[in-house]
Each structure stands twice: as C-alpha cells, then as structure tokens.
Write an enzyme that holds these catalytic residues in place. Structure first.
Site, PDB file in Angstrom:
ATOM      1  N   LYS A 188       0.805  -1.217   0.000  1.00  0.00           N
ATOM      2  CA  LYS A 188       0.000   0.000   0.000  1.00  0.00           C
ATOM      3  C   LYS A 188       0.841   1.271   0.000  1.00  0.00           C
ATOM      4  O   LYS A 188       0.317   2.381  -0.145  1.00  0.00           O
ATOM      5  CB  LYS A 188      -0.966   0.004   1.186  1.00  0.00           C
ATOM      6  CG  LYS A 188      -1.938  -1.168   1.186  1.00  0.00           C
ATOM      7  CD  LYS A 188      -3.224  -0.885   1.927  1.00  0.00           C
ATOM      8  CE  LYS A 188      -4.189  -0.094   1.054  1.00  0.00           C
ATOM      9  NZ  LYS A 188      -5.524   0.025   1.700  1.00  0.00           N
ATOM     10  N   MET A 227       6.105   2.845  -3.226  1.00  0.00           N
ATOM     11  CA  MET A 227       7.008   1.908  -3.898  1.00  0.00           C
ATOM     12  C   MET A 227       6.390   0.520  -3.976  1.00  0.00           C
ATOM     13  O   MET A 227       6.511  -0.175  -4.992  1.00  0.00           O
ATOM     14  CB  MET A 227       8.345   1.852  -3.172  1.00  0.00           C
ATOM     15  CG  MET A 227       9.280   3.006  -3.514  1.00  0.00           C
ATOM     16  SD  MET A 227       9.798   3.005  -5.241  1.00  0.00           S
ATOM     17  CE  MET A 227      10.824   1.539  -5.281  1.00  0.00           C
ATOM     18  N   THR A 256      15.497   0.446   3.209  1.00  0.00           N
ATOM     19  CA  THR A 256      16.839   0.721   3.725  1.00  0.00           C
ATOM     20  C   THR A 256      16.817   0.776   5.255  1.00  0.00           C
ATOM     21  O   THR A 256      15.775   0.661   5.883  1.00  0.00           O
ATOM     22  CB  THR A 256      17.378   2.043   3.148  1.00  0.00           C
ATOM     23  OG1 THR A 256      16.432   3.093   3.397  1.00  0.00           O
ATOM     24  CG2 THR A 256      17.593   1.932   1.645  1.00  0.00           C
ATOM     25  N   HIS A 301      15.384  13.674  -1.145  1.00  0.00           N
ATOM     26  CA  HIS A 301      14.247  12.765  -1.230  1.00  0.00           C
ATOM     27  C   HIS A 301      12.958  13.462  -0.780  1.00  0.00           C
ATOM     28  O   HIS A 301      12.990  14.542  -0.193  1.00  0.00           O
ATOM     29  CB  HIS A 301      14.476  11.526  -0.353  1.00  0.00           C
ATOM     30  CG  HIS A 301      15.418  10.530  -0.953  1.00  0.00           C
ATOM     31  ND1 HIS A 301      16.789  10.683  -0.908  1.00  0.00           N
ATOM     32  CD2 HIS A 301      15.197   9.368  -1.624  1.00  0.00           C
ATOM     33  CE1 HIS A 301      17.370   9.657  -1.512  1.00  0.00           C
ATOM     34  NE2 HIS A 301      16.425   8.850  -1.952  1.00  0.00           N
ATOM     35  N   HIS A 302      11.844  12.784  -1.042  1.00  0.00           N
ATOM     36  CA  HIS A 302      10.534  13.264  -0.606  1.00  0.00           C
ATOM     37  C   HIS A 302      10.491  13.371   0.920  1.00  0.00           C
ATOM     38  O   HIS A 302      11.267  12.726   1.638  1.00  0.00           O
ATOM     39  CB  HIS A 302       9.443  12.313  -1.096  1.00  0.00           C
ATOM     40  CG  HIS A 302       9.653  10.895  -0.668  1.00  0.00           C
ATOM     41  ND1 HIS A 302       9.180  10.388   0.519  1.00  0.00           N
ATOM     42  CD2 HIS A 302      10.322   9.875  -1.266  1.00  0.00           C
ATOM     43  CE1 HIS A 302       9.524   9.122   0.641  1.00  0.00           C
ATOM     44  NE2 HIS A 302      10.224   8.777  -0.433  1.00  0.00           N
ATOM     45  N   LYS A 304      10.237  10.237   3.614  1.00  0.00           N
ATOM     46  CA  LYS A 304      11.291   9.243   3.823  1.00  0.00           C
ATOM     47  C   LYS A 304      11.715   9.257   5.289  1.00  0.00           C
ATOM     48  O   LYS A 304      11.917  10.322   5.873  1.00  0.00           O
ATOM     49  CB  LYS A 304      12.490   9.547   2.918  1.00  0.00           C
ATOM     50  CG  LYS A 304      13.586   8.492   2.978  1.00  0.00           C
ATOM     51  CD  LYS A 304      14.624   8.720   1.896  1.00  0.00           C
ATOM     52  CE  LYS A 304      15.783   7.734   1.986  1.00  0.00           C
ATOM     53  NZ  LYS A 304      15.336   6.325   1.888  1.00  0.00           N
TER      54      LYS A 304
END
Length: 263
Positions: free
Chosen positions: A10, A13, A99, A153-154, A157
């Site tokens: 959901k 990614m 990550t 990054h967005h 994150k």
C-alpha cells in the site's frame, strides 16, 4: 513462472512494485502483505478489480496459504529486517528495497543464506542510473579525494542519510580510505550545518515535498570540479532493477548487498 509476494503493497514503492509484478509475464503475484490493510483481496481496490489475489495482514498467515519463490519488501526500516529474516527462514528469496539495515544485520543474513544456499538481494537503490552514478563516483575518487554527497528525497522518507548515499560513501571510502577534508579549525555555528561525517567526507540530506529520489556527488580539486548526479523523477525508474533482482536471485546461492553485484 516466478511466484512473488509484495510486502508493503500500500506504500508508493510497494504499489508500483505490485503493478510491475502483475504486468510482467515472467512473474505470478500470489499475495500481498500489509498489516494496516483493511482489504482481504486486491480486487477490493479500484485499480485491481479484475484480479483475485489475497491480501495478508500477518506474515505467518501468508506462508501457511501461499508458497512464493520471491519476497519483495518495500516496507519501513523497523520491520524490514524481521521480514527479510522471516523470508529466509521460510526458504523465500528476499528482494529488499527498504533501507536502514545495519552492517551486522546484513552480514548475518549473508551468513544464513550461504548456509541455506538461498539467493537474495538487498539494494539501497534499484535504479540502473543510480548504480552507474555510484560506480562513476568510486572511479572519480581515485583522482578527486575531496568530495561531498548531497541526497534529496521526498519528505515522507524515514531514514537519513539514504541507503544510496551511505553505499556511495562506502564505495568511495574503499578507494580513497579515510581523508579529512576542509579547514581543521572549522566551526559549526549551528550544529549539523556541515552534515554527517563518513570517513572524512560529508553527507547532506534534503527532505522536501515534490522530490522523489536524487543524489549529487560533488568533487573538488585545484582549479576544477566534477559533479556526478542521478535523478529519479518517477518510481517506475526503480522497477527495471526490481524485476532484474527477482530473476537473478533465483540463480544465486546467497544474499548480496547492492544491485551492482547483478549487473
């Protein structure tokens, strides 16, 4: 046909990976996992009304009902290690884009997969261009030891620096070793102004809405500079690497860290 489950389906990614698996003729999606999902089947979602694929809320229930070959994981750092270990213990090959793994966790997973002769992949970045960016940066470090890394990054994150930035720094450090940069008398007027320190190089993390995944490796030398940059403008940029990983782990007999090991 490679049977695949997607954990974290959901998320942005995870959803992109789910669609990739459905559209790839070499793959069969046998289930998706998300403990926060309210659905029991993917066909309850508008974009998947023609499908009949179970939604699982607990990983233990998943392995009782389906027998996947590959476990794609795009979840969050605090559960990714447990998911990966669980997949390995159940003979499922992990392909992990989440990550936040520690060095000891990765080392332990490699040891266990060697014992089981089970393939797997943890990749800080699945974009082919990002892999090339890291390799180019490592090559440049042979001649330009002074470098700083800026990753963008967005704003959703959770980890900083990014796994890609850490991996890049590790690859550069392998080439140049420890190298103290800048003025030794430098003083930060605001703590953190100079970023994180890794083997003498600085890493800077930017988090803003509108960004996806971007990294710039900035080298400096007497009278010249070199910039190596990669930009992912859409999460679809990662899917070629994810698909490659799903195919390649079927041939491996241990887990590897970094997509570059499969290129």
């Amino acid at each position: 046909m490679i049977k695949i489950v997607v954990a974290g389906f959901k998320g942005k990614m995870g959803l992109t990976a789910t669609k990739m698996v459905i559209e790839n003729e070499k793959f069969e999606l046998v289930g998706v996992l998300d403990p926060m999902a309210t659905e029991a089947n993917l066909n309850e979602l508008p974009e998947f009304v023609q499908l009949d694929i179970p939604v699982f809320h607990q990983k233990e229930e998943l392995v009782k009902q389906v027998k996947p070959d590959v476990w794609i994981d795009f979840t969050i750092p605090k559960v990714a290690y447990q998911h990966t270990l669980f997949a390995v213990e159940n003979g499922i090959r992990p392909v992990v884009g989440t990550t936040g793994f520690t060095e000891s966790q990765v080392a332990g997973l490699i040891t266990q997969t060697k014992e089981q002769q089970l393939g797997g992949l943890i990749a800080p970045n699945f974009a082919i261009g990002a892999i090339l960016m890291m390799q180019f940066a490592a090559k440049a470090a042979e001649y330009f030891p002074d470098v700083e890394i800026m990753e963008l990054h967005h704003d959703q994150k959770l980890d900083a620096p990014s796994g890609t930035a850490i991996k890049t720094a590790e690859m550069i450090a392998e080439v140049r070793g420890y190298h103290q940069q800048g003025n030794p008398a430098e003083k930060e007027l605001i703590k953190g102004a100079r970023g994180a320190d890794f083997e003498g190089m600085k890493i800077h993390s930017v988090r803003l809405p509108g960004l996806v995944a971007h990294q710039q490796v900035q080298f400096g030398s007497a009278g010249e500079g070199l910039t190596i940059r990669h930009d992912s403008y859409d999460r679809a940029s990662f899917m070629t690497g994810v698909a490659l990983g799903c195919e390649k782990v079927m041939e491996l007999d241990q887990l590897v860290y970094g997509l570059e090991n499969l290129l």
